[in-house]
Write an enzyme that holds these catalytic residues in place. Structure first.
Site, PDB file in Angstrom:
ATOM      1  N   ASP A 259      -6.275   3.107  12.940  1.00  0.00           N
ATOM      2  CA  ASP A 259      -6.768   3.674  11.681  1.00  0.00           C
ATOM      3  C   ASP A 259      -8.280   3.583  11.546  1.00  0.00           C
ATOM      4  O   ASP A 259      -8.951   2.939  12.349  1.00  0.00           O
ATOM      5  CB  ASP A 259      -6.075   2.976  10.487  1.00  0.00           C
ATOM      6  CG  ASP A 259      -6.036   1.462  10.618  1.00  0.00           C
ATOM      7  OD1 ASP A 259      -6.792   0.913  11.434  1.00  0.00           O
ATOM      8  OD2 ASP A 259      -5.245   0.826   9.906  1.00  0.00           O
TER       9      ASP A 259
ATOM     10  N   ASN B 299       1.882  -6.475   1.891  1.00  0.00           N
ATOM     11  CA  ASN B 299       2.918  -5.609   1.296  1.00  0.00           C
ATOM     12  C   ASN B 299       3.759  -4.914   2.366  1.00  0.00           C
ATOM     13  O   ASN B 299       4.533  -4.014   2.066  1.00  0.00           O
ATOM     14  CB  ASN B 299       2.277  -4.575   0.364  1.00  0.00           C
ATOM     15  CG  ASN B 299       1.309  -3.647   1.091  1.00  0.00           C
ATOM     16  OD1 ASN B 299       1.155  -3.719   2.312  1.00  0.00           O
ATOM     17  ND2 ASN B 299       0.658  -2.765   0.351  1.00  0.00           N
TER      18      ASN B 299
ATOM     19  N   GLU C  18       1.029   2.617   3.658  1.00  0.00           N
ATOM     20  CA  GLU C  18       1.376   1.845   2.471  1.00  0.00           C
ATOM     21  C   GLU C  18       2.848   2.056   2.104  1.00  0.00           C
ATOM     22  O   GLU C  18       3.480   3.009   2.570  1.00  0.00           O
ATOM     23  CB  GLU C  18       0.482   2.289   1.305  1.00  0.00           C
ATOM     24  CG  GLU C  18      -1.011   2.083   1.545  1.00  0.00           C
ATOM     25  CD  GLU C  18      -1.449   0.627   1.430  1.00  0.00           C
ATOM     26  OE1 GLU C  18      -0.593  -0.281   1.469  1.00  0.00           O
ATOM     27  OE2 GLU C  18      -2.666   0.406   1.303  1.00  0.00           O
TER      28      GLU C  18
HETATM   29  C1  GLP Z   1      -5.773  -3.784   7.407  1.00  0.00           C
HETATM   30  C2  GLP Z   1      -5.526  -2.973   8.660  1.00  0.00           C
HETATM   31  C3  GLP Z   1      -4.187  -3.316   9.263  1.00  0.00           C
HETATM   32  C4  GLP Z   1      -4.064  -4.814   9.393  1.00  0.00           C
HETATM   33  C5  GLP Z   1      -4.099  -5.458   8.043  1.00  0.00           C
HETATM   34  C6  GLP Z   1      -3.943  -6.967   8.087  1.00  0.00           C
HETATM   35  O1  GLP Z   1      -5.186  -3.245   6.292  1.00  0.00           O
HETATM   36  N1  GLP Z   1      -5.582  -1.570   8.451  1.00  0.00           N
HETATM   37  O2  GLP Z   1      -4.069  -2.689  10.528  1.00  0.00           O
HETATM   38  O3  GLP Z   1      -2.849  -5.127  10.023  1.00  0.00           O
HETATM   39  O4  GLP Z   1      -5.369  -5.132   7.481  1.00  0.00           O
HETATM   40  O5  GLP Z   1      -5.180  -7.560   8.275  1.00  0.00           O
HETATM   41  P1  GLP Z   1      -5.419  -9.086   8.616  1.00  0.00           P
HETATM   42  O6  GLP Z   1      -5.077  -9.219  10.056  1.00  0.00           O
HETATM   43  O7  GLP Z   1      -6.872  -9.298   8.350  1.00  0.00           O
HETATM   44  O8  GLP Z   1      -4.532  -9.874   7.745  1.00  0.00           O
END
Ligand code: GLP
Length: 251
Positions: free
Chosen positions: A67, A136, A143
């Site tokens: 993304d 979530n 989402e």
């Molecule tokens: C963001 C990214 C996700 C990732 C998530 C969790 O929203 N787009 O790909 O998995 O964060 O992030 P973290 O690893 O910092 O908890």
């Protein structure tokens, strides 16, 4: 799904890096699906160390990221392009034209989404998709409510996701409202998926993956339907699951 229990973040990172290393050992020209966020920083650090000690090479591999924020140019310190360059690409031997991210500043995000989905297919699909997980249950930036058959598309980020990511920005107001993300369908086409979870903040969502039915309201539940998913989670992330529950992740 297969659950690998890790002692802590470092152990999770090591185990994840070892799996990526073995994918590259078996298939040097593998297509790696890469992720951003805090969780994957440890694995990237270990991959860089392994590259430096000559135990792996990305020379023949290619990568596609999950993304990117809409509206952040590649030189913006909060863009995922910048993140990937700083935390992995510039330290290893990927060829510059073999690492791919969606272009968050494309004039036409719909066309860009289509281009990105075709690019993934054109590479022959993803051999190993690395995933973090949102509190979530979001995967990539899909989402709750995202259709399971979605391809790469533009999403409006939820306030909770913007708040969770605000720590990287000066204030929550600077967190973009939209992102472009591989869809759930794009992710599910991957031959193998490696989901990483660390810390108590992820305990609730892992508990839901075990107990809840597969539902678009909890995007990560769809992974129960994929035939080749490995979850590596540390003790804190597993703290809401007893051994019988953990067994359910091993089916
Ligand atoms: C963001 C990214 C996700 C990732 C998530 C969790 O929203 N787009 O790909 O998995 O964060 O992030 P973290 O690893 O910092 O908890």
């Amino acid at each position: 799904m297969k659950l690998i229990e890790a002692k802590n973040y470092q152990d999770m990172s090591l185990k994840a890096a070892e799996i990526i290393q073995s994918v590259l050992a078996n298939k040097p020209d593998a297509v790696l699906g890469l992720a951003t966020g805090g969780t994957v920083l440890g694995p990237y650090e270990i991959l860089i160390a392994k590259y430096e000690e000559d135990s792996l090479s990305f020379k023949k591999a290619s990568s596609v990221n999950l993304d990117e924020y809409v509206g952040l140019p590649s030189d913006h310190p909060n863009s995922y392009y910048y993140y990937m360059n700083e935390n992995l690409f510039k330290h290893v031997d990927f060829s510059a034209n073999q690492t791919h991210l969606p272009n968050g500043v494309a004039d036409d995000i719909e066309k860009e989404s289509e281009r990105y989905e075709n690019l993934i297919d054109g590479l022959g699909g993803i051999d190993l998709q690395l995933l973090g997980i949102g509190e979530n249950g979001h995967i990539g930036f899909n989402e709750p409510g995202t259709p399971f058959d979605s391809a790469t598309h533009k999403v409006k980020l939820t306030e909770s996701t913007r708040a969770a990511n605000a720590r990287y920005f000066d204030s929550i107001n600077e967190v973009p409202a939209h992102a472009i993300t591989m869809g759930i369908g794009s992710i599910m086409k991957s031959k193998q998926i490696l989901l990483l979870a660390s810390g108590v903040k992820k305990a609730g969502i892992l508990e839901k993956i075990v107990h809840e039915e597969i539902s678009e309201e909890i995007p990560a539940t769809i992974l129960k339907q994929h035939g080749n998913v490995i979850i590596i989670a540390d003790q804190d992330a597993l703290s809401k699951l007893n051994s019988a529950h953990k067994q359910l992740l091993n089916t």
